[in-house]
Motif scaffolding. Structure first.
Motif, short mmCIF file in Angstrom:
data_model
loop_
_atom_site.label_atom_id
_atom_site.label_comp_id
_atom_site.label_asym_id
_atom_site.label_seq_id
_atom_site.Cartn_x
_atom_site.Cartn_y
_atom_site.Cartn_z
N ASP A 85 0.83 -1.51 0.20
CA ASP A 85 0.42 -0.10 0.33
C ASP A 85 0.70 1.50 0.00
OD1 ASP A 85 0.79 0.13 2.47
OD2 ASP A 85 -1.01 -0.53 3.72
N LEU A 86 2.16 0.88 -0.26
CA LEU A 86 2.60 2.48 -0.20
C LEU A 86 3.22 1.98 -2.09
CD1 LEU A 86 4.75 4.68 1.52
CD2 LEU A 86 6.59 2.69 1.30
N PRO A 87 3.23 2.68 -2.47
CA PRO A 87 3.06 3.16 -3.91
C PRO A 87 4.45 3.61 -4.91
CG PRO A 87 0.87 3.78 -3.41
CD PRO A 87 1.73 3.88 -2.21
N LYS A 88 4.93 4.22 -4.33
CA LYS A 88 6.48 4.35 -4.68
C LYS A 88 7.60 3.48 -4.99
CE LYS A 88 5.91 8.77 -3.86
NZ LYS A 88 4.36 8.80 -2.87
N GLY A 89 7.00 2.56 -3.49
CA GLY A 89 8.28 2.03 -2.65
C GLY A 89 9.28 2.64 -1.37
N TYR A 90 8.55 4.51 -1.60
CA TYR A 90 8.99 4.81 -0.83
C TYR A 90 8.34 5.97 -0.41
CZ TYR A 90 9.48 8.08 -4.55
OH TYR A 90 9.78 9.10 -5.80
N GLN A 91 8.64 6.04 1.62
CA GLN A 91 7.77 7.96 1.76
C GLN A 91 8.50 8.91 1.66
OE1 GLN A 91 7.06 7.56 5.85
NE2 GLN A 91 4.85 8.53 6.16
N THR A 92 7.46 10.14 1.58
CA THR A 92 7.23 11.64 1.56
C THR A 92 7.46 11.91 2.77
OG1 THR A 92 7.52 11.07 -1.44
CG2 THR A 92 8.17 13.35 0.19
N THR A 93 8.64 12.14 3.40
CA THR A 93 8.81 13.22 4.50
C THR A 93 9.65 13.84 5.07
OG1 THR A 93 8.27 11.60 7.60
CG2 THR A 93 10.03 10.74 5.33
N GLN A 94 9.66 14.48 5.86
CA GLN A 94 10.67 14.88 6.67
C GLN A 94 11.84 14.67 7.85
OE1 GLN A 94 8.71 18.38 7.50
NE2 GLN A 94 8.95 19.27 4.87
N LEU A 95 12.43 14.25 7.38
CA LEU A 95 13.90 13.23 8.34
C LEU A 95 14.67 14.76 8.71
CD1 LEU A 95 14.93 11.30 9.48
CD2 LEU A 95 16.76 11.11 7.57
N HIS A 96 15.61 15.42 8.05
CA HIS A 96 16.47 16.49 8.63
C HIS A 96 15.78 17.32 9.20
CE1 HIS A 96 19.41 13.50 9.77
NE2 HIS A 96 19.62 13.09 7.99
N HIS A 97 14.89 17.94 8.14
CA HIS A 97 14.95 19.36 8.22
C HIS A 97 13.04 19.46 7.80
CE1 HIS A 97 19.14 20.68 7.74
NE2 HIS A 97 19.04 19.70 6.51
N PRO A 98 12.54 19.29 9.19
CA PRO A 98 11.41 19.38 9.60
C PRO A 98 10.79 20.89 9.74
CG PRO A 98 12.09 18.42 12.31
CD PRO A 98 13.48 19.32 10.54
N SER B 315 18.17 4.21 -7.20
CA SER B 315 17.72 3.46 -6.36
C SER B 315 16.19 3.56 -5.96
CB SER B 315 18.26 2.80 -5.21
OG SER B 315 18.44 3.93 -4.87
N ALA B 316 15.50 4.03 -5.50
CA ALA B 316 14.48 5.03 -5.50
C ALA B 316 13.47 4.61 -5.99
CB ALA B 316 15.01 5.85 -3.94
N ASN B 317 13.91 5.99 -7.04
CA ASN B 317 12.68 6.29 -8.55
C ASN B 317 12.02 4.69 -9.00
OD1 ASN B 317 12.58 8.33 -8.21
ND2 ASN B 317 14.93 7.79 -9.67
N LEU B 318 12.90 3.27 -9.38
CA LEU B 318 12.34 2.39 -9.50
C LEU B 318 11.27 1.07 -9.10
CD1 LEU B 318 14.43 3.30 -11.65
CD2 LEU B 318 15.18 1.53 -12.28
N SER B 319 11.94 1.65 -7.54
CA SER B 319 10.51 1.22 -6.46
C SER B 319 9.69 0.24 -6.48
CB SER B 319 10.68 1.23 -5.36
OG SER B 319 12.31 1.19 -4.45
N ARG B 320 9.15 1.98 -7.68
CA ARG B 320 7.70 2.09 -8.07
C ARG B 320 7.24 0.04 -9.13
NH1 ARG B 320 6.38 7.20 -10.14
NH2 ARG B 320 8.09 7.01 -7.97
N MET B 321 8.06 -0.41 -8.99
CA MET B 321 8.28 -1.01 -10.36
C MET B 321 8.19 -2.54 -9.24
SD MET B 321 8.50 1.00 -12.93
CE MET B 321 9.77 1.64 -12.85
N ASP B 322 6.76 -2.65 -9.38
CA ASP B 322 7.34 -3.86 -7.75
C ASP B 322 6.52 -5.32 -8.21
OD1 ASP B 322 4.91 -2.32 -7.43
OD2 ASP B 322 4.71 -2.25 -5.26
N GLY B 323 5.76 -5.30 -9.46
CA GLY B 323 4.47 -6.12 -9.71
C GLY B 323 3.48 -5.89 -9.40
#
Lengths: 487, 484
Positions: A85-98, B315-323
């Protein structure tokens, strides 16, 4: 051994923006699955995020409300992990500069004192979607409507020392974000969720004990219960000479216990790095001051004003100021009646009872603040007595009349509740009552002087029966006068 | 007809020499006849192209034609095209029909251009030889045993083989300029932020930039005119006025100061290559330019920094290619981890996997400061080198590549040798500067490219300098022997 409890909370609050933090899709709750997810939310190849300025404004507003440092340059980072359910494979958040740095709020303790809890930071991030595990024949469904909903994650210092304090902190944060109008505060829809970090240490020890994190607790009551359950669990282990495993746990409200979530073999490495698709967010003092000028009166200030300017008790003031819509309702009533104390009695009494009975919020109450204000006006000018006022209030609760203040007057008329204070009219009614009940009069006249006050009761009842809405004080005066004339 | 430039075609269509349908049909026929040799197209959108051409002819008949009305081009398969396969050269996206148009595509559609289809490329734009494509290697029309360069190899081969007069392309580390050099073309990579990246499948977001592959600087100006401009859908797109690029093409070069970075003319650059580039510089001097040696002292750090930053972002941009939502999915996944591992394991090629691994490593806890953060610092040094240089010179020139096109298979087993292909091009991407490659000679019957580097948003000057050179020479008009 005597143990000291150490609690820190991370609260996720969904910001009440119309559209998502990085896309134009709607954030409204409850739509059909995946109908509020656009190409950006789906993480399709080639899409790019564009930061929603409204989310920025709300986060800054929050920062100002907790007297925090505002990050003039905040940076979005990518937090990398795979989850369906995390479509991009990363969550966009703020780590060092909130966007929000160190701030604080005050919570009220049971003994009437207040305690300051520091807030480490609050940062902006996007919510994930939802995985649905039922109804897909052993597979899982993904609903991305929630994906990209703006959140602020508010991280406290580990400064709470009991489950009660933690619950008070969560309540206070809820009160603040709803006052600011930056979060709808609806816990049942997950608009605010809380992760509780709990540890114990021997009293007097400086160093923190090993903590556990209870994930996603979503009610005030459960925050208190979950932490209490976790304290008890940890204390049992420590008292037996065991040690606490640092882990993530879930609270099971039915069993009132926490249990470990599926343990990951190794700690996740989120490989944070600044999101190259988003520029750093730079704001200046003008922007901050413009946002500051939109801050409403906050709960602490309002409570103090209720006590100082309007003479409410501290308990009444605290309750009435805790919720912005309740406070707004109360103040509208108080203004209309020109009587804060009377308004406080009614809102704390009949209104509060009605809300509890109907299980609704103040916004859903069928009696508007203007209507209740009108009722109190009518009490104050002696048009209504207390019983009549309750009758009108209940009629409005049942949906009688429309939603205007004028319908209060109409109901008073149609229900015949107008209090008769005209002495002449009452004298005529009393004369009739006495004429119709000679035996009662005789009995009264035979009653010794010192017991007559009680014996007058039946006459009052009969008079009020004969003419609804007569002013009881006037009735009493006329009765006394007439009966004394008889002997 | 197929030898015409975009500018020629615009004039001919206006003059009624031929219709857009006639031209489009003849190019489609040519693709059908010849492209089995070059493999430059992944998808030919024949019906759509003819429909667009017909609409263009009707528009012209109605007197509403504009410059681009009815001109056929083709697009690198990295740009999302609504309703058309957008594979990015990967098995991973071999079933991905984009539901929306990239801004670049949309702009060409709005301008009235005709799209013949989608062009081959290295998988996810990672490569310098177009050998990493899931759709097979692309042949260099100058010598079909040679690579066309990459990653925009399909764009270069199609334009060099006269299958289209121009093509869109993208450049992350040299992916427009190096294939342009290898195929004797004019390749333009504009300033980072000049053209929207919306709808361009991301490789390395902070380096990726769309551009063009054409047979003249005049055509490059026409393509840039369509593509350039602010787009609210791309936060990194810069809101900067777009000048009339054609208007300044003819400006006199007298007094132009050309900087020659000594680090780009090293001893290990072959004498033949040196000579071709020096000849071109001499030509510029004849045109009135002054030449000055400059130094870009951090040049040697460009490749190492690039091979941290680009893989990290990829490595992050291609994470969305997850099937999970689109693209390749493995057969019969057992659970979610199996789905991820096999879909990605089977869907990505080796070079892509290599870069994802390198990038994930560079970003991992404990290494971030040593690699990614350091690389970003180096990036600033490289940028500062150029900023300093542009205080003294108007334009910087160098060879585009260390050597002309190499043989297919020659470098596939040696990734580092392949990475060194981009040694002269990569620094511009790290700095975000605009660059061009124009043909300036030949070595072993293969074209040699001259790289022109401009200051930020100074594309007009690059195009002007390239155009004046092309007015004085005919290297850009040379075609592969089989073609002409």
């Amino acid at each position: 051994m005597e143990w000291e409890v150490v609690i820190g909370l991370e609260i996720h609050a969904q910001l009440a923006t119309q559209s998502k933090i990085f896309s134009g899709a709607s954030t409204a709750y409850g739509a059909d699955a995946n109908t509020q997810a656009c190409a950006v939310d789906l993480g399709l190849p080639g899409v790019l995020p564009v930061f929603n300025e409204e989310a920025l404004r709300m986060a800054v507003k929050f920062g100002l409300a907790i007297d925090a440092e505002i990050g003039k340059k905040s940076v979005f980072d990518r937090k990398n992990y795979f989850y369906p359910d995390l479509p991009k494979g990363y969550q966009t958040t703020q780590l060092h500069h909130p966007i929000v740095g160190i701030g604080h709020i005050d919570i009220e303790l049971d003994d009437g004192t207040t305690k300051r809890i520091n807030v480490t930071r609050a940062h902006l991030e996007e919510d994930a979607g939802k995985s649905v595990h039922e109804g897909f024949d052993g597979m899982s469904g993904i609903d991305l409507n929630r994906a990209g909903t703006p959140l602020i994650e508010i991280v406290s210092e580990p400064e709470m020392r009991s489950a009660k304090e933690a619950a008070a902190y969560f309540r206070k944060m809820h009160s603040i974000v709803t006052y600011l109008g930056i979060c709808d505060g609806d816990l049942s829809q997950g608009s605010m969720r809380c992760d509780c970090n709990v540890s114990l240490r021997p009293k007097g020890q400086e160093e923190f004990g090993t903590r556990t994190e209870i994930k996603n607790v979503n009610s005030f009551r459960n925050v208190e219960r979950a932490i209490e359950a976790e304290i008890a669990r940890q204390m049992d282990i420590l008292e037996d000479g065991g040690s606490i495993v640092q882990e993530t746990r879930l609270y099971d409200a039915d069993k009132n216990e926490t249990r470990a979530m599926r343990s990951k073999e190794v700690a996740n490495d989120y490989r944070y790095f600044p999101c190259p698709d988003l520029l750093p967010v730079i704001i200046d003092d003008n922007y901050i001051e413009a946002v500051r000028s939109t801050l409403p009166e906050l709960p602490d200030a309002k409570r103090a004003r209720f006590v100082k300017d309007h003479g409410l008790s501290t308990v009444d003031a605290a309750v009435l100021a805790s919720d912005r819509s309740l406070a707004d309702y109360f103040e509208t009533v108080a203004h209309a009646a020109n009587d804060y104390k009377l308004a406080a009695n009614w809102v704390q009494g009949d209104v509060s009872a009605a809300l509890n009975r109907l299980e609704i919020g103040i916004a859903q109450l069928p009696v508007s603040a203007e209507q209740l204000g009108r009722i109190l006006q009518l009490i104050k000018d002696n048009t209504l007595n207390n019983g009549g006022a309750k009758e009108v209030f209940n009629a409005l609760l049942e949906g009688k009349g429309d939603d205007t203040a004028a319908s209060v007057d109409a109901l008073v008329d149609s229900l015949g509740l107008k209090q008769v204070s005209d002495t002449g009219a009452i004298e005529a009614i009393v004369a009739q009552v006495l004429a119709d009940n000679p035996k009662l009069v005789e009995g009264y006249l035979n009653t010794p002087e010192d017991k007559r006050a009680k014996a007058i009761g039946p006459f009052i009842g009969l008079t009020r029966k004969a003419a609804k809405g007569v002013n009881p004080q006037v009735v009493m005066d006329v009765l006394k006068k007439k009966l004394s004339e008889l002997g | 007809m197929y030898n015409k430039t975009i500018a020629d075609i615009a004039r001919d269509l206006n003059a009624g020499e031929y219709s857009s349908v006639e031209l489009t049909q003849s190019l489609l026929d040519r693709v059908e006849q010849l492209d089995s040799t070059y493999n430059s197209f992944i998808t030919v959108t024949k019906e759509q192209a003819l429909a667009q051409a017909k609409a263009a002819d009707e528009r012209r008949a109605a007197g509403n034609a504009e410059l681009w009305t009815g001109i056929p081009i083709a697009h690198k398969d990295i740009f999302c095209t609504n309703g058309v396969l957008t594979s990015c050269g990967s098995k991973m996206l071999s079933n991905f029909v984009a539901p929306y148009d990239a801004t670049v595509i949309d702009k060409f559609n709005q301008a009235g251009a005709v799209s013949l289809g989608k062009l081959n490329m290295d998988e996810f734009a990672m490569g310098s030889s177009n050998e990493s494509s899931f759709y097979g290697a692309v042949a260099n029309p100058w010598n079909t045993d040679c690579v066309p360069g990459g990653s925009s190899g399909g764009s270069a081969a199609a334009v060099a083989a006269r299958l289209v007069p121009g093509a869109t392309a993208t450049d992350t580390g040299g992916s427009i300029r190096q294939p342009a050099a290898f195929c004797g073309l004019t390749g333009l990579k504009p300033t980072y932020g000049r053209i929207s990246r919306w709808g361009m499948v991301a490789f390395a977001s902070s380096l990726d930039q769309a551009g063009s592959m054409t047979r003249s600087a005049e055509d490059a100006a026409l393509m840039l005119q369509v593509m350039a401009g602010f787009d609210a859908k791309d936060s990194t797109c810069v809101d900067q006025p777009v000048p009339d690029y054609s208007a300044t093409l003819e400006q006199d070069l007298t007094g132009l100061t050309i900087g020659l970075p000594k680090e780009y003319f090293r001893d290990d650059l072959s004498a033949d290559m040196q000579q071709q580039v020096r000849n071109a510089i001499a030509e510029y001097e004849k045109l009135g330019a002054k030449v000055k040696e400059i130094s870009l002292p951090n040049t040697h750090l460009a490749i190492p920094a690039y091979y941290i930053v680009a893989p990290a972002e990829c490595s992050a941009n291609l994470s969305r290619m997850d099937g999970v939502r689109f693209g390749y999915r493995c057969d019969d996944p057992q659970d979610i981890n199996d789905l991820y591992k096999r879909s990605r394991g089977e869907g990505f090629g080796n070079e892509v996997k290599r870069r994802i691994m390198v990038g994930a490593y560079a970003l991992s806890a404990g290494f971030y400061d040593a690699y990614y953060k350091k690389a970003q610092q180096v990036r600033r040094l490289i940028k500062n080198d150029f900023v300093e240089a542009f205080k003294e010179v108007d334009i910087i020139m160098s060879p585009t590549t260390p050597s002309p096109a190499f043989k297919r298979g020659e470098k596939t087993s040696d990734p580092v040798a392949m990475y060194l292909e981009d040694i002269f091009t990569i620094a511009l991407n790290l700095a975000g500067l605009p660059g061009m490659s124009i043909p300036c000679g030949q070595v072993n019957n293969l074209p040699v490219g001259l790289q022109l580097i401009g200051n930020y948003f100074d594309e007009a000057r690059l195009l002007n300098a390239a155009h004046k050179f092309q007015q004085a020479t005919d290297w850009h008009q040379q075609a592969p022997a089989d073609i002409a």
